[in-house]
Design a protein around this motif. Sequence first.
Motif, mmCIF file in Angstrom:
data_model
loop_
_atom_site.group_PDB
_atom_site.id
_atom_site.type_symbol
_atom_site.label_atom_id
_atom_site.label_comp_id
_atom_site.label_asym_id
_atom_site.label_seq_id
_atom_site.Cartn_x
_atom_site.Cartn_y
_atom_site.Cartn_z
ATOM 1 N N HIS A 120 12.529 -9.638 -5.848
ATOM 2 C CA HIS A 120 11.908 -10.354 -6.966
ATOM 3 C C HIS A 120 10.489 -10.806 -6.608
ATOM 4 O O HIS A 120 10.053 -11.903 -6.980
ATOM 5 C CB HIS A 120 12.750 -11.569 -7.379
ATOM 6 N N SER A 121 9.784 -9.959 -5.901
ATOM 7 C CA SER A 121 8.418 -10.268 -5.484
ATOM 8 C C SER A 121 7.427 -9.417 -6.269
ATOM 9 O O SER A 121 7.741 -8.293 -6.676
ATOM 10 C CB SER A 121 8.251 -10.016 -3.990
ATOM 11 N N THR A 122 6.236 -9.961 -6.486
ATOM 12 C CA THR A 122 5.179 -9.203 -7.172
ATOM 13 C C THR A 122 3.926 -9.096 -6.309
ATOM 14 O O THR A 122 2.921 -8.545 -6.750
ATOM 15 C CB THR A 122 4.801 -9.883 -8.498
ATOM 16 N N VAL A 123 3.982 -9.597 -5.090
ATOM 17 C CA VAL A 123 2.781 -9.729 -4.257
ATOM 18 C C VAL A 123 2.543 -8.468 -3.436
ATOM 19 O O VAL A 123 3.473 -7.885 -2.873
ATOM 20 C CB VAL A 123 2.911 -10.943 -3.315
ATOM 21 N N ILE A 124 1.284 -8.055 -3.380
ATOM 22 C CA ILE A 124 0.840 -7.011 -2.462
ATOM 23 C C ILE A 124 -0.500 -7.459 -1.895
ATOM 24 O O ILE A 124 -1.349 -7.984 -2.618
ATOM 25 C CB ILE A 124 0.723 -5.634 -3.154
ATOM 26 N N SER A 125 -0.687 -7.316 -0.610
ATOM 27 C CA SER A 125 -1.921 -7.776 0.025
ATOM 28 C C SER A 125 -3.111 -6.937 -0.442
ATOM 29 O O SER A 125 -2.952 -5.818 -0.929
ATOM 30 C CB SER A 125 -1.796 -7.701 1.546
ATOM 31 N N TYR A 126 -4.287 -7.480 -0.265
ATOM 32 C CA TYR A 126 -5.511 -6.768 -0.646
ATOM 33 C C TYR A 126 -5.628 -5.445 0.107
ATOM 34 O O TYR A 126 -5.882 -4.395 -0.489
ATOM 35 C CB TYR A 126 -6.726 -7.664 -0.366
ATOM 36 N N VAL A 127 -5.405 -5.512 1.421
ATOM 37 C CA VAL A 127 -5.465 -4.292 2.240
ATOM 38 C C VAL A 127 -4.355 -3.327 1.838
ATOM 39 O O VAL A 127 -4.572 -2.114 1.732
ATOM 40 C CB VAL A 127 -5.371 -4.643 3.737
ATOM 41 N N GLY A 128 -3.155 -3.861 1.603
ATOM 42 C CA GLY A 128 -2.046 -3.008 1.188
ATOM 43 C C GLY A 128 -2.298 -2.339 -0.142
ATOM 44 O O GLY A 128 -1.924 -1.178 -0.348
ATOM 45 N N CYS A 129 -2.943 -3.061 -1.056
ATOM 46 C CA CYS A 129 -3.260 -2.487 -2.362
ATOM 47 C C CYS A 129 -4.254 -1.347 -2.232
ATOM 48 O O CYS A 129 -4.090 -0.294 -2.854
ATOM 49 C CB CYS A 129 -3.813 -3.583 -3.275
ATOM 50 N N LEU A 130 -5.298 -1.542 -1.407
ATOM 51 C CA LEU A 130 -6.280 -0.473 -1.206
ATOM 52 C C LEU A 130 -5.639 0.739 -0.524
ATOM 53 O O LEU A 130 -5.948 1.889 -0.866
ATOM 54 C CB LEU A 130 -7.453 -0.981 -0.368
ATOM 55 N N GLN A 149 -2.431 1.630 -0.678
ATOM 56 C CA GLN A 149 -1.569 2.299 -1.651
ATOM 57 C C GLN A 149 -2.393 3.093 -2.659
ATOM 58 O O GLN A 149 -2.043 4.220 -3.006
ATOM 59 C CB GLN A 149 -0.703 1.271 -2.375
ATOM 60 N N MET A 150 -3.493 2.502 -3.130
ATOM 61 C CA MET A 150 -4.363 3.211 -4.057
ATOM 62 C C MET A 150 -4.918 4.483 -3.428
ATOM 63 O O MET A 150 -4.956 5.546 -4.063
ATOM 64 C CB MET A 150 -5.524 2.308 -4.490
ATOM 65 N N SER A 151 -5.332 4.389 -2.163
ATOM 66 C CA SER A 151 -5.908 5.551 -1.480
ATOM 67 C C SER A 151 -4.900 6.681 -1.362
ATOM 68 O O SER A 151 -5.209 7.845 -1.670
ATOM 69 C CB SER A 151 -6.402 5.136 -0.089
ATOM 70 N N LEU A 152 -3.685 6.361 -0.900
ATOM 71 C CA LEU A 152 -2.656 7.389 -0.743
ATOM 72 C C LEU A 152 -2.230 7.956 -2.093
ATOM 73 O O LEU A 152 -1.979 9.163 -2.219
ATOM 74 C CB LEU A 152 -1.450 6.804 -0.008
ATOM 75 N N PHE A 153 -2.145 7.104 -3.114
ATOM 76 C CA PHE A 153 -1.788 7.576 -4.446
ATOM 77 C C PHE A 153 -2.803 8.589 -4.944
ATOM 78 O O PHE A 153 -2.444 9.631 -5.511
ATOM 79 C CB PHE A 153 -1.702 6.390 -5.406
ATOM 80 N N ILE A 154 -4.091 8.300 -4.745
ATOM 81 C CA ILE A 154 -5.144 9.223 -5.187
ATOM 82 C C ILE A 154 -5.074 10.526 -4.407
ATOM 83 O O ILE A 154 -5.203 11.615 -4.970
ATOM 84 C CB ILE A 154 -6.526 8.567 -5.025
ATOM 85 N N ILE A 155 -4.862 10.432 -3.089
ATOM 86 C CA ILE A 155 -4.825 11.638 -2.261
ATOM 87 C C ILE A 155 -3.705 12.577 -2.706
ATOM 88 O O ILE A 155 -3.938 13.768 -2.975
ATOM 89 C CB ILE A 155 -4.644 11.255 -0.772
ATOM 90 N N TYR A 156 -2.485 12.040 -2.820
ATOM 91 C CA TYR A 156 -1.349 12.901 -3.165
ATOM 92 C C TYR A 156 -1.384 13.323 -4.640
ATOM 93 O O TYR A 156 -1.020 14.451 -4.964
ATOM 94 C CB TYR A 156 -0.040 12.194 -2.840
ATOM 95 N N GLY A 157 -1.828 12.419 -5.516
ATOM 96 C CA GLY A 157 -1.932 12.792 -6.925
ATOM 97 C C GLY A 157 -2.974 13.869 -7.148
ATOM 98 O O GLY A 157 -2.760 14.812 -7.919
ATOM 99 N N SER A 160 -1.033 -4.793 -14.159
ATOM 100 C CA SER A 160 0.105 -4.603 -15.069
ATOM 101 C C SER A 160 0.797 -3.266 -14.826
ATOM 102 O O SER A 160 0.921 -2.433 -15.722
ATOM 103 C CB SER A 160 -0.354 -4.695 -16.524
ATOM 104 N N ASN A 161 1.217 -3.073 -13.576
ATOM 105 C CA ASN A 161 1.959 -1.868 -13.209
ATOM 106 C C ASN A 161 2.787 -2.204 -11.974
ATOM 107 O O ASN A 161 2.675 -3.296 -11.426
ATOM 108 C CB ASN A 161 1.015 -0.698 -12.948
ATOM 109 N N PHE A 162 3.620 -1.242 -11.531
ATOM 110 C CA PHE A 162 4.443 -1.505 -10.355
ATOM 111 C C PHE A 162 3.793 -0.990 -9.077
ATOM 112 O O PHE A 162 4.382 -1.046 -7.998
ATOM 113 C CB PHE A 162 5.847 -0.890 -10.521
ATOM 114 N N PHE A 163 2.548 -0.476 -9.174
ATOM 115 C CA PHE A 163 1.777 -0.064 -8.008
ATOM 116 C C PHE A 163 0.302 -0.293 -8.309
ATOM 117 O O PHE A 163 -0.072 -0.602 -9.443
ATOM 118 C CB PHE A 163 2.044 1.407 -7.656
ATOM 119 N N CYS A 164 -0.528 -0.148 -7.293
ATOM 120 C CA CYS A 164 -1.968 -0.372 -7.466
ATOM 121 C C CYS A 164 -2.604 0.845 -8.123
ATOM 122 O O CYS A 164 -3.156 1.733 -7.447
ATOM 123 C CB CYS A 164 -2.610 -0.671 -6.110
ATOM 124 N N ASP A 165 -2.532 0.882 -9.427
ATOM 125 C CA ASP A 165 -3.097 1.970 -10.216
ATOM 126 C C ASP A 165 -4.619 1.945 -10.079
ATOM 127 O O ASP A 165 -5.250 0.923 -10.344
ATOM 128 C CB ASP A 165 -2.695 1.796 -11.682
#
Length: 318
Positions: A88-98, A100-108, A175-180
């Motif tokens: 039931h957590s919504t927190v992601i660190s600043y570094v973790g968000c960047l 996740q965004m980087s890996l999402f862009i790479i694989y997408g 407003s998403n479940f990952f760092c879009d």
Amino acid sequence: IETQNITRVSEFHLLGFSEDPDLHPLIFVLFLSMYLVTVLGNLLIILALRSDSHLHTPMYFFLCNLSLADMGLTSTTVPKAIVDVYTHSTVISYVGCLAQMSLFIIYGCMDDLILTVMAYDRFVAICHPLHYQVIMNPHRCGFLVSVTVVGSLLDSLLHNLMVLQVTCFKDVEISNFFCDPSQLLNLTCLDTIIHDIFVYFIGVVYAFLPMSALFFSYYKIISSILRVPSPGGKYKAFSTCGSHLTVVCLFYGTGLGVYLSSNFSLSLGEGAWASVVYTLVTPMLNPFIYSLRNRDIKGAISRLLSNTVPVPCIWGTS
């Protein structure tokens, strides 16, 4: 939330499913089961292709890389979402968000570009069958995959440079479940002109150009198939690219649908569920689409599951 200096922003909040806490147990089970099916399905495809020396061809070489990209895309977003729903957590660190965004862009982006390369492969196979082995040699196939990797890394780097130069954020709630990436950029205090130029540039290079190449390839493919005199020949020719065309429609249809719908007023839950389609559902369906429509892959999977001794996979040496 008041605009904050970047030095004071240590975390973001992912609000994808936070409005429906009663659904969290169902979401947890659904996400976990779909994630396991996605990883196991794509892993089975990769192992089957690697274990059968008869499938060490350009088409299956690209399919192997597509499965890797699908597993990476899903593993970047879904495990974090599963943990967040469970705790039931919504927190992601600043570094973790960047990250996740980087890996999402790479694989997408790899997914996008590999599908384009696969369309080119089908174009050569159908429109220039006599020169196929010469054109799609191992060195060229390796070069094409290398281009997709470098292009994906460059896309990720450009997004990171844009975010890292930001001195403030308008909000810390995503407003998403990952760092879009698109939502994270919209939270920055970038100048409107700079933001628009960057978005249009990325859109042209990584969306318009690959889609144009796809459309051109399939225009040539369909034109060549229509010139085949016998119905059996047309069916055989089309069956060689039917699975790829299905995956292309699924990937681009869901991805474009989500981003076009972002221009309209979607509720918090609707936007998150729309993102699930191309981050989880599409990678999960890809192995089924290719295995169900392809006798060679079904045969390789059957032999693999029957404890056939695997053959080392170095494509081009068999």
